[in-house]
Every structure is written in structure tokens, then in C-alpha cells.
Design a protein around this motif. Structure first.
Motif, PDB file in Angstrom:
ATOM      1  N   VAL A 161       6.032 -20.257   0.137  1.00 21.38           N
ATOM      2  CA  VAL A 161       6.070 -20.320  -1.324  1.00 21.38           C
ATOM      3  C   VAL A 161       7.527 -20.283  -1.761  1.00 21.38           C
ATOM      4  CG1 VAL A 161       5.400 -19.207  -3.487  1.00 21.38           C
ATOM      5  CG2 VAL A 161       3.858 -19.123  -1.505  1.00 21.38           C
ATOM      6  N   GLN A 162       7.919 -21.229  -2.628  1.00 24.52           N
ATOM      7  CA  GLN A 162       9.280 -21.256  -3.184  1.00 24.52           C
ATOM      8  C   GLN A 162       9.178 -21.005  -4.679  1.00 24.52           C
ATOM      9  OE1 GLN A 162      12.202 -22.198  -1.113  1.00 24.52           O
ATOM     10  NE2 GLN A 162      13.302 -21.221  -2.798  1.00 24.52           N
ATOM     11  N   GLU A 163       9.651 -19.847  -5.119  1.00 27.98           N
ATOM     12  CA  GLU A 163       9.587 -19.458  -6.535  1.00 27.98           C
ATOM     13  C   GLU A 163      10.850 -19.874  -7.266  1.00 27.98           C
ATOM     14  OE1 GLU A 163      11.137 -16.986  -9.670  1.00 27.98           O
ATOM     15  OE2 GLU A 163      11.642 -16.552  -7.588  1.00 27.98           O
ATOM     16  N   ASN A 164      10.672 -20.423  -8.476  1.00 30.72           N
ATOM     17  CA  ASN A 164      11.811 -20.925  -9.259  1.00 30.72           C
ATOM     18  C   ASN A 164      11.678 -20.525 -10.718  1.00 30.72           C
ATOM     19  OD1 ASN A 164      12.647 -22.961  -6.981  1.00 30.72           O
ATOM     20  ND2 ASN A 164      10.489 -23.362  -7.377  1.00 30.72           N
ATOM     21  N   GLY A 165      11.326 -19.275 -10.936  1.00 26.87           N
ATOM     22  CA  GLY A 165      11.095 -18.798 -12.296  1.00 26.87           C
ATOM     23  C   GLY A 165      12.363 -18.334 -12.980  1.00 26.87           C
ATOM     24  N   PRO A 166      12.222 -17.823 -14.209  1.00 27.24           N
ATOM     25  CA  PRO A 166      13.372 -17.347 -14.976  1.00 27.24           C
ATOM     26  C   PRO A 166      14.119 -16.219 -14.264  1.00 27.24           C
ATOM     27  CG  PRO A 166      11.441 -17.563 -16.383  1.00 27.24           C
ATOM     28  CD  PRO A 166      10.968 -17.748 -14.970  1.00 27.24           C
ATOM     29  N   GLU A 167      15.404 -16.118 -14.552  1.00 25.00           N
ATOM     30  CA  GLU A 167      16.242 -15.075 -13.951  1.00 25.00           C
ATOM     31  C   GLU A 167      16.067 -13.768 -14.730  1.00 25.00           C
ATOM     32  OE1 GLU A 167      18.828 -15.145 -11.278  1.00 25.00           O
ATOM     33  OE2 GLU A 167      17.433 -16.711 -10.698  1.00 25.00           O
ATOM     34  N   ARG A 168      14.876 -13.207 -14.616  1.00 26.46           N
ATOM     35  CA  ARG A 168      14.570 -11.927 -15.269  1.00 26.46           C
ATOM     36  C   ARG A 168      13.846 -11.042 -14.265  1.00 26.46           C
ATOM     37  NH1 ARG A 168      12.494 -15.237 -19.482  1.00 26.46           N
ATOM     38  NH2 ARG A 168      10.401 -14.360 -19.126  1.00 26.46           N
ATOM     39  N   VAL A 169      14.344  -9.828 -14.086  1.00 28.88           N
ATOM     40  CA  VAL A 169      13.792  -8.929 -13.074  1.00 28.88           C
ATOM     41  C   VAL A 169      12.318  -8.651 -13.328  1.00 28.88           C
ATOM     42  CG1 VAL A 169      13.892  -6.600 -12.117  1.00 28.88           C
ATOM     43  CG2 VAL A 169      16.007  -7.870 -12.501  1.00 28.88           C
ATOM     44  N   GLU A 170      11.959  -8.331 -14.565  1.00 25.91           N
ATOM     45  CA  GLU A 170      10.581  -7.974 -14.852  1.00 25.91           C
ATOM     46  C   GLU A 170       9.638  -9.143 -14.600  1.00 25.91           C
ATOM     47  OE1 GLU A 170       9.351  -4.999 -15.386  1.00 25.91           O
ATOM     48  OE2 GLU A 170      11.406  -4.275 -15.097  1.00 25.91           O
ATOM     49  N   PHE A 171      10.085 -10.346 -14.940  1.00 26.53           N
ATOM     50  CA  PHE A 171       9.264 -11.535 -14.672  1.00 26.53           C
ATOM     51  C   PHE A 171       9.008 -11.672 -13.181  1.00 26.53           C
ATOM     52  CE2 PHE A 171       8.796 -15.925 -13.412  1.00 26.53           C
ATOM     53  CZ  PHE A 171       7.836 -16.405 -14.285  1.00 26.53           C
ATOM     54  N   LYS A 172      10.046 -11.519 -12.386  1.00 30.51           N
ATOM     55  CA  LYS A 172       9.895 -11.682 -10.942  1.00 30.51           C
ATOM     56  C   LYS A 172       9.051 -10.554 -10.339  1.00 30.51           C
ATOM     57  CE  LYS A 172      14.107 -14.425 -10.324  1.00 30.51           C
ATOM     58  NZ  LYS A 172      13.411 -15.710 -10.114  1.00 30.51           N
ATOM     59  N   LYS A 173       9.169  -9.357 -10.876  1.00 33.68           N
ATOM     60  CA  LYS A 173       8.308  -8.269 -10.393  1.00 33.68           C
ATOM     61  C   LYS A 173       6.844  -8.627 -10.560  1.00 33.68           C
ATOM     62  CE  LYS A 173      11.200  -4.146 -11.145  1.00 33.68           C
ATOM     63  NZ  LYS A 173      11.330  -2.894 -11.955  1.00 33.68           N
TER      64      LYS A 173
END
Length: 327
Positions: free
Chosen positions: A95-107
């Protein structure tokens, strides 16, 4: 908690199915690259034009992949649009994740990935600044999560920074290196987490001084770009800063370089600037860049960039082949 995998299990299995989470510029480029190397790719993003964006990207990037020697016959047939994250990762090996650079989003996202992806799936983030330890502390299974940070566009630029977090297993690090090598990238493992990793920190140092020089009226944005592309850009595409300095020292190498001009270089370090970038200075810089490049569209500029990058890569391929034949 998912069952931990042995190093042999991770490094000997084949990567057949990839999930791309987030279909912005980076995600679409990854999608084309993975499909170009024969993987079945499921891509998801909440954007309403996802199917159209994927189709357009594959059309745009297929010639680039072909120029790099990949078979693009049936490229689009290997890519599928998924309705959500769970569907995208259901059968994924990676899986390659490319979401926003926000810690809470990635959590939140990686909690879903750990829950929904198969236990064997490698979970990689394209994060360009946030280390994985910052968003994996609460995960039951963080051993297979790490950073795989590309440079834009990843289907052309070879580097991928592989950065394990505090809880990443060594087996996952090796699997990431194997995977990126499998899709024709050049993975570099960085053994200490630091915000921005290596490539972006180097880029930001150079960008900071570039902005300072323009602010001080030393050079225009366009002429500064000419300085780079006609000197350091050429040099660093072949040898990098340390080998360049080693060669700059002549037969005495880096030791001679350090002794000969080390003091003057250290003096220059102290004189490097910090741009003010207050509102007025920032607007002046924006207008100068727009004046230099605003007459061309984004598509025109990226087409020129990618065409030239392909030419550089092809030239380096020929040089590498000649080196191997000589040796």
C-alpha cells in the motif's frame, strides 16, 4: 495484533497487487509506475473526478514509461478505481499512501490500513516531512509501516527515501527496498528519523539561499535557474556533492579540498542568508517568478520538464552501460 512476518517471508514473496491511497500528483504517478511494472493497482481518493484523473494520467505518463523501456500495452487494464480505502487494500501486497501532510489524518488512515489490509501487506507512506513514528504510536501493528518518500514525479525520478520508524521491523525495511527496486526505483535507507528526511532538507537549504539572493537583488529567479541548470544541476546528476568535492580536490581528493579551501568555505557558511519573506517580499518574489514563467501553462512547463528529465535519464543509462562494458 496481526502476525509478524519473518524476513524470508517478506523478501521472497512476489508483489502482485498494489493499492494507491490518494490520487493527487504523486499518487497518480505511482499508479502509472506500478501498473507499468505489471502490478494490478487499485486506487482510491474522495475526489469526484477520480476515474477521469486516473485515465488522463495513464494517457499522459504511458509515453514516459515506454521511453524507459516498459511495456505499456494494456496499462489501463491493470488499474482499477476503488470506492473506498477498504476496497482498495483488500487484496494488496503493498500500500502506498499519499494523503495530506497532517499527523492526525495519517493516524486515522493508518489505523484503517492496519485493520483492512491483509496481514502480509507492506504499508508505505509518501510523507515528505512527517516521520512515521509521529503517526504510528497508537497502532497495534506498526512493524510493517514506514516512509517511502519519492521525488516528483516518482514514475520518472528514481530516488525513494526509505525511512523506518521506531517500531518498524527490519524485515519491512528490506521488503520496501526489494519492492522499490522491483519497480525500477533507487531506494536509499535512512537510519535516523528527521523532519523532511534528507532530500527535502537539502532542497530547502538551497531554496532558502536562492530566495535570499533574489530578495537581495543579486539575480533574477530565471537567471538563478540558469545558474543551477548549467552548473550544479549537471554536476550533481552525475556525482553528488561529496564525490564532486572529492574530485574537486584533484589527486589529493577531499582531504586536499578541505585543507585548501575549507576555511573560506566555513566563512561563507556564516554569510549564507535567511530570507525575510515578509508579506511584501513574498509578493515581490511571487510576481518575479510569474513574470519569468507565467507565459506558459502548467501542462507546457511539466511537459518540458519531463522531456528533459527523460533525456537526462537516457543519457545516464547509456553512460552506465558504457561503464559496465569497459569494466
Amino acid at each position: 495484533m496481526t502476525q509478524e512476518l519473518t524476513t524470508q517471508e517478506l523478501t521472497t514473496r512476489e508483489f502482485r497487487n498494489a493499492a494507491v491511497i490518494g490520487a493527487g500528483t504523486i499518487g497518480l504517478s505511482w499508479t502509472a509506475l506500478f501498473a507499468g511494472h505489471g502490478l494490478t493497482v487499485r486506487v482510491t481518493d474522495p475526489r469526484p473526478d477520480l476515474a477521469e484523473a486516473v485515465a488522463a494520467a495513464l494517457d499522459d505518463f504511458a509515453p514516459h514509461l515506454a521511453a524507459r523501456g516498459l511495456d505499456v500495452e494494456g496499462l489501463a487494464d491493470r488499474v482499477h478505481v476503488a470506492a473506498d480505502v477498504a476496497e482498495a487494500v483488500r487484496d494488496a501486497d503493498v500500500v502506498q499512501e499519499n494523503g495530506p501532510e497532517r499527523v492526525e489524518f495519517k493516524k486515522d488512515l493508518f489505523a484503517i490500513l492496519v485493520r483492512e489490509a491483509p496481514a502480509h501487506a507492506l504499508l508505505l507512506s509518501s510523507s515528505s516531512a512527517i516521520p512515521s513514528t509521529a503517526f504510528t504510536a497508537e497502532l497495534d501493528d506498526a512493524g510493517r509501516v514506514l516512509i517511502g518518500h519519492p521525488f516528483n514525479p516518482p514514475h520518472l525520478i528514481p530516488l525513494v527515501e526509505v525511512v523506518p520508524g521506531e517500531r518498524t521491523g527490519e524485515d519491512a525495511v528490506q521488503a520496501a527496498v526489494d519492492f522499490y527496486t522491483r519497480v525500477g526505483r533507487t531506494p536509499v535507507v535512512e537510519r535516523k528519523e528527521i523532519p523532511g528526511f534528507v532530500g527535502n532538507r537539502l532542497q530547502n537549504v538551497l531554496s532558502r539561499e536562492a530566495v535570499h539572493l533574489v530578495e537581495q537583488g543579486v539575480v533574477t529567479p530565471q537567471d538563478l535557474d540558469r545558474v543551477m541548470t548549467n552548473s550544479l544541476g549537471i554536476r550533481w546528476s552525475t556525482v553528488g556533492p561529496f564525490l564532486g568535492s572529492h574530485l574537486g580536490g584533484g589527486p589529493g581528493g577531499y582531504r586536499h579540498m578541505a585543507g585548501h579551501i575549507g576555511a573560506s568555505m566555513r566563512q561563507m557558511w556564516a554569510d549564507l542568508g535567511t530570507p525575510s519573506q515578509n508579506e511584501e517580499e513574498q509578493e515581490r518574489l511571487i510576481e518575479a517568478v510569474e513574470k519569468a514563467y507565467g507565459s506558459s501553462t502548467y501542462s507546457e512547463l511539466t511537459e518540458t520538464r519531463d522531456r528533459r528529465q527523460l533525456a537526462v535519464l537516457s543519457a545516464l543509462d547509456r553512460a552506465d552501460k558504457a561503464d559496465k562494458e569497459e569494466n
